[in-house]
Design an enzyme around this catalytic site. Structure first.
Site, PDB file in Angstrom:
ATOM      1  N   PHE A 822       0.895  -1.307   0.066  1.00 16.86           N
ATOM      2  CA  PHE A 822      -0.126  -0.093  -0.054  1.00 16.86           C
ATOM      3  C   PHE A 822       1.014   1.429  -0.025  1.00 16.86           C
ATOM      4  O   PHE A 822       1.777   1.207   0.736  1.00 16.86           O
ATOM      5  CB  PHE A 822      -0.892   0.082   1.264  1.00 16.86           C
ATOM      6  CG  PHE A 822      -1.495   1.308   1.348  1.00 16.86           C
ATOM      7  CD1 PHE A 822      -2.713   2.016   0.537  1.00 16.86           C
ATOM      8  CD2 PHE A 822      -1.165   1.842   2.728  1.00 16.86           C
ATOM      9  CE1 PHE A 822      -3.269   2.948   0.817  1.00 16.86           C
ATOM     10  CE2 PHE A 822      -1.860   3.236   3.110  1.00 16.86           C
ATOM     11  CZ  PHE A 822      -2.819   3.751   2.088  1.00 16.86           C
ATOM     12  N   HIS A 823       0.558   2.245  -0.642  1.00 13.72           N
ATOM     13  CA  HIS A 823       0.989   3.640  -0.798  1.00 13.72           C
ATOM     14  C   HIS A 823       0.019   4.594  -0.577  1.00 13.72           C
ATOM     15  O   HIS A 823      -0.776   4.893  -1.308  1.00 13.72           O
ATOM     16  CB  HIS A 823       1.637   3.760  -2.275  1.00 13.72           C
ATOM     17  CG  HIS A 823       2.597   4.944  -2.153  1.00 13.72           C
ATOM     18  ND1 HIS A 823       2.165   6.236  -1.820  1.00 13.72           N
ATOM     19  CD2 HIS A 823       3.863   5.230  -2.804  1.00 13.72           C
ATOM     20  CE1 HIS A 823       3.181   7.176  -1.826  1.00 13.72           C
ATOM     21  NE2 HIS A 823       4.254   6.468  -2.625  1.00 13.72           N
TER      22      HIS A 823
END
Length: 966
Positions: A822-823
């Site tokens: 995840f970013h």
């Protein structure tokens, strides 16, 4: 006493058909003999394969695999297992194959003569004699392919995969690749024998038709590991053998009119010509072949330079986190505006060789260390290349055959560039971001480019007078230039890499669409388009074809998996097909068309970037997430160009004649295209994933997981960084790694995909994450463990840039473990990050399996959204709550034992460290109590080579050593 044989007496005479029947009988005996022997002696051994099949049982709430291999799930052997794995099957096969194409001296009657005992070479020779025609090169080429195919068969027959797996595959690929031109060539040269043509078409159609289910069941076996799929694949493989040998058996019908005679010719040849020798002595026109190859290589250099411009420019806004001013260099492509001035145009045309040579500054740029100067060198090279090609097209406008040859070379150059990137894992080996240590072939590429320019621009190969083309059309030159812009942009954004559109339609695991190794299909569609544009210009420029292209663009933009890829292939074929008429039209509208075309192309490039970089550019929100607008604009630009194409009787007559007669020059470009396509086919075979990956410490049931922001695979000095990343990941023995800032499939980033090289070299499964048309900066997952399922998420981002995530389930040592990559959004987008934290917390809380989060969160430990990600809302724990010196990268976990944690410095690869965690599958969570490394078993430790000063400026930092937990 034997009678004395006089000169000219016939010793033996027999019909040529017996050569075909002997070849068929011996070839079938080789395979059938090996099969019967294998079934009798080693049945259960030869039906085994490398994959295990079975069913899932649920133990303690978790899926566990009960494994069995071979019989009874697999009950019929493949060809390769039958003929190459065991004795005596292998000996039987090799014996009959030796009889099929062997050679031996006849020592009893004529020791001074060498007699071909093997019918294969005789069959190829007779076919050449049957089909040879004056001034026709095709029979020679087909005969050469036949001989090469025979020799490569000997290679994979006598060099087994056990002896040397690499050379065995090379010979096998060569044989399979040569089968296509051999089959098509024989069909094209078939004599007027209806019965033979009928059977030849049946066998050829059956052979190629069998390839589709063959590949399908191979994928079912190799990737999906479906029980019994390999047995079905084996039947289709045996069918290929039957059809392949049967195709050559049809020659018996053609050779009935031949009689082979052996005479005593001692002394009879004195003073007489040898007709057969004369036939083979008549060489093809290698000068024209070299001209075509040189022109195509020049086209390859053009596309290499153009695709490197955006990539070199991207380095600067990347480090400035916004517009840097260097972006203005992309306007170097508008240099063809100089041709509007008659004096400048005359100078350029008379010195086009010099202009081409000046363009090589873009290839020389790899010698320049400073990124700014390297960018300027590339920009100058691109401006000279655009100027030179525009001038060449314009000056050839009065000679349509030569103009079409130049356009063919330019189009095939794009296919060659895409194939080179396909072979080098999406990097072009002559780009200025490459050098010898990271896989570059810059020096060789520069040498070949120099020779190609000298060859293509020598006296007589290019016109020297810039006369205006006849019949200047009445339609607007602006419309023609818009068509050029759509063509340039469509080719660059979608076709400059064979995997770009594949990633547009990629949806994760289980695999439901094409993978990167299927890029050969994109390249084949491009090649098919070139041929369509050559033979059927009326069809290509019709409104029906344009409508089909628009339909393809719509399908590609709105659908996924194989159906979406069908749209991609339609669009690829149309773009390369319409290049010839669009550029020819632009030539007739005058030189200003090329300057305007590149100007409008640049506007499209900016729009193409704005859809994802909207948070960093002026007016960005207007284009936010509107790839659909960009695709629609591309089709409208092409429509304008098609409308501007002159519709004259002369064009129609010329197009009709082109359907039946291929001029001599264009035929050589077709040969070059075929070679490029065959290379792509071989690369696809070599790059097909093996899916036999093994974690580093399987006995300890350890998962070493990492998170790394890779800065779009450009290091601090503007060099491609894949190999340096590969080295660090391998030396740290990482089993699962999440990569962020990994979406490079845009013009400004070179249309690349770092994950392809890393996955294939490290032996890992790969999920690219949300595709390039999802408007994120990218997230990717590499895993030594099979990815059972993966889902791509776009988290809430009402203001800032989109936040991508991958939620994957891995089969780790027989248990399912979830991994999330995840970013999050930018620091200034507070509300975005709050919404994203709640979305992800809910996703992680609802997972019933052990879960590891590999993330980029943009927060301080213990503050703000940290308590949403860590705690009761998510059910997750921090890998090291005592590590207060974090801001971006975090590793969280639940339902699995964490045993170690390390932070490794980045060197100059990127701007972010690599964080690692070690987890033990099947063991519950433990406390945060730390222990010394001496208390940790060897298999659970991090590598010691990164202690102290480490290696290559990579070392354990922050704590100066790894941390271990009870």
């Amino acid at each position: 006493m034997a009678p004395k044989i006089r000169e000219g007496d016939t010793v033996v005479a027999f019909s040529g058909k017996w050569v075909s029947w002997l070849h068929t009988a011996v070839a079938y005996s080789a395979f059938i003999g090996a099969l019967v022997t294998g079934l009798a002696l080693h049945y259960q051994k030869i039906v085994e394969n490398e994959y295990y099949v079975g069913k899932q049982l649920f133990l303690r709430g978790r899926a566990t695999l009960i494994l069995r291999k071979g019989y009874p799930q697999e009950w019929f052997p493949s060809v390769s297992a039958t003929i190459g794995d065991r004795y005596p099957e292998r000996a039987v096969f090799q014996f009959f194959i030796a009889m099929t194409s062997g050679m031996s001296p006849d020592r009893k009657t004529r020791p001074e003569l060498t007699v071909m005992l093997g019918p294969r070479f005789v069959l190829v020779f007779l076919w050449y004699i049957l089909t040879a025609r004056p001034k026709s090169n095709l029979p020679r080429i087909v005969a050469g392919v036949g001989i090469f195919r025979t020799l490569s068969c000997g290679g994979w027959t006598y060099v087994t995969s056990t002896d040397d797996h690499g050379w065995h595959d090379i010979f096998m690929i060569s044989y399979l690749v040569a089968t296509l031109p051999w089959t098509l060539g024989c069909l094209a040269l078939s004599p007027n024998n209806p019965k033979a043509v009928k059977y030849r078409k049946i066998f050829a159609g059956s052979f190629f038709g069998t390839l589709v289910p063959l590949i399908y069941f191979f994928i079912q076996h190799k990737i999906h590991k479906v029980p019994g799929a390999y047995t079905i694949y084996a039947f289709f493989e045996w069918a290929l053998i039957f059809f392949d040998v049967g195709f050559d058996a049809v020659t018996a019908l053609d050779f009935e009119g031949f009689e082979l005679v052996v005479r005593d010719l001692k002394g009879s040849s004195r003073g007489k010509d040898k007709p057969i020798a004369n036939v083979f002595g008549a060489g093809m026109l290698w000068t024209e072949a070299l001209d075509a190859a040189a022109d195509v290589y020049n086209g390859y250099v053009f596309w290499s330079l153009l695709t490197s411009l955006g990539l070199s420019t991207w380095y600067f806004p990347l480090w400035h986190m916004g517009l840097s001013g260097y972006e203005v260099i992309i306007m170097s492509t508008v240099s063809p505006f100089l041709l509007v001035n008659a004096s400048v145009r005359s100078i350029v045309i008379k010195n086009v060789r010099l202009v081409h040579l000046l363009s090589l500054s873009g290839l020389l740029a790899f010698l320049v260390k400073a990124p700014e100067l390297r960018l300027f060198s590339v920009g100058f090279g691109v401006s000279m290349s655009c100027l030179a090609w525009s001038a060449m097209w314009y000056v050839e406008g009065s000679q349509m055959t030569r103009l079409e040859s130049r356009i063919l070379a330019w189009s095939i150059g794009l296919i060659a560039s895409s194939t080179a990137k396909f072979a080098h894992w999406t990097n072009n080996p002559i780009w200025p971001i490459m050098h010898a240590k990271n896989g570059g072939w810059n020096k060789l590429g520069l040498l070949l480019a120099t020779l190609a320019i000298l060859r293509s621009t020598r006296t007589g190969n290019i016109a020297r007078v810039g006369a205006d083309p006849p019949d200047r059309p009445q339609t607007s030159s602006t419309l023609a230039s818009l068509g050029l812009a759509g063509l340039f942009f469509g080719m660059h954004s979608l076709l400059s890499d064979s995997s770009t559109m594949i990633l547009w339609v990629w949806e994760g695991f289980p695999i439901r669409g094409p993978i990167s190794a299927n890029g050969v299909l994109t390249i084949a569609a491009m090649g098919g388009g070139v041929l369509l544009g050559m033979f059927y210009q009326e069809l290509v420029t019709s409104w029906l074809s344009l409508l089909l292209a628009g339909l393809g663009a719509f399908i590609l933009t709105n659908y996924h998996n194989w159906f979406g890829y069908v749209g991609a292939l339609l669009l690829a074929m149309y773009l390369t097909a319409v290049a010839n008429p669009l550029i020819s039209s632009a030539v007739r509208h005058g030189p200003v068309t090329f300057g305007l075309g590149f100007l409008f192309y640049n506007i499209m490039v900016l729009a193409h970037v704005w859809v994802v970089a909207y948070a960093f550019v002026p007016g960005g929100p207007l284009m936010r997430e509107h790839t659909d607008w960009v695709m629609t604009a591309t089709i409208f630009l092409l429509t304008a160009g098609v409308y501007a194409i002159p519709r004259t009787a002369n064009n129609k007559r010329r197009t009709r004649s082109a359907k039946n007669v291929l001029n001599r020059s264009a035929s050589y470009y077709t040969y070059v295209l075929l070679i490029v396509e065959l290379i792509a086919l071989a690369v696809s075979y070599l790059r097909f994933p093996t899916n036999d990956y093994v974690p580093y410490h399987k006995d300890e049931k350890v998962i070493t997981a990492g998170i790394w922001t890779i800065h779009f695979s450009l290091d601090n000095d503007m060099w491609s960084s894949e190999r340096r990343m590969r080295d660090l990941i391998k030396e740290l023995e990482v089993d699962v790694v999440g990569l962020l800032e990994s979406d490079l499939q845009r013009i400004i980033m070179g249309n690349r995909d770092t994950t392809q090289y890393l996955a294939e070299d490290l032996g890992m499964y790969v999920d690219y994450g949300p595709g390039p048309n999802k408007h994120t900066w990218g997230s990717a997952l590499l895993s030594k463990f099979p990815i059972i399922n993966s889902t791509h998420h776009l988290l809430p981002s009402p203001v800032g840039e989109l936040a991508p995530a991958i939620h994957a389930t891995l089969d780790a040592y027989g248990e399912f473990v979830d991994v999330v990559v995840f970013h999050s959004g930018q620091e200034e987008d507070v509300e975005d990050r709050r919404l994203q934290s709640e979305y992800l917390a809910k996703l992680m809380r609802e997972s019933p399996r052990p879960l590891i989060l590999l993330s980029y969160l943009v927060l301080k430990p213990g503050e703000g959204n940290y308590h949403t990600y860590v705690g009761d809302k998510s059910g997750m724990k921090d890998i090291d709550p005592s590590d207060w010196d974090r801001w971006c990268e975090y590793i969280l976990y639940k339902g699995i034992r964490r045993s170690g944690y390390a932070r490794v410095s980045r060197s100059t690869i990127t701007d972010t460290e690599l964080q690692l965690g070690k987890f033990i599958v099947g063991q519950p969570e433990s406390s945060n109590e730390q222990i010394s490394e001496e208390q940790v078993p060897e298999g659970l430790r991090f590598p010691s080579m990164f202690r102290g000063q480490g290696v290559r400026d990579h070392r354990y930092h922050v704590f100066d050593e790894p941390r271990y937990f009870v």
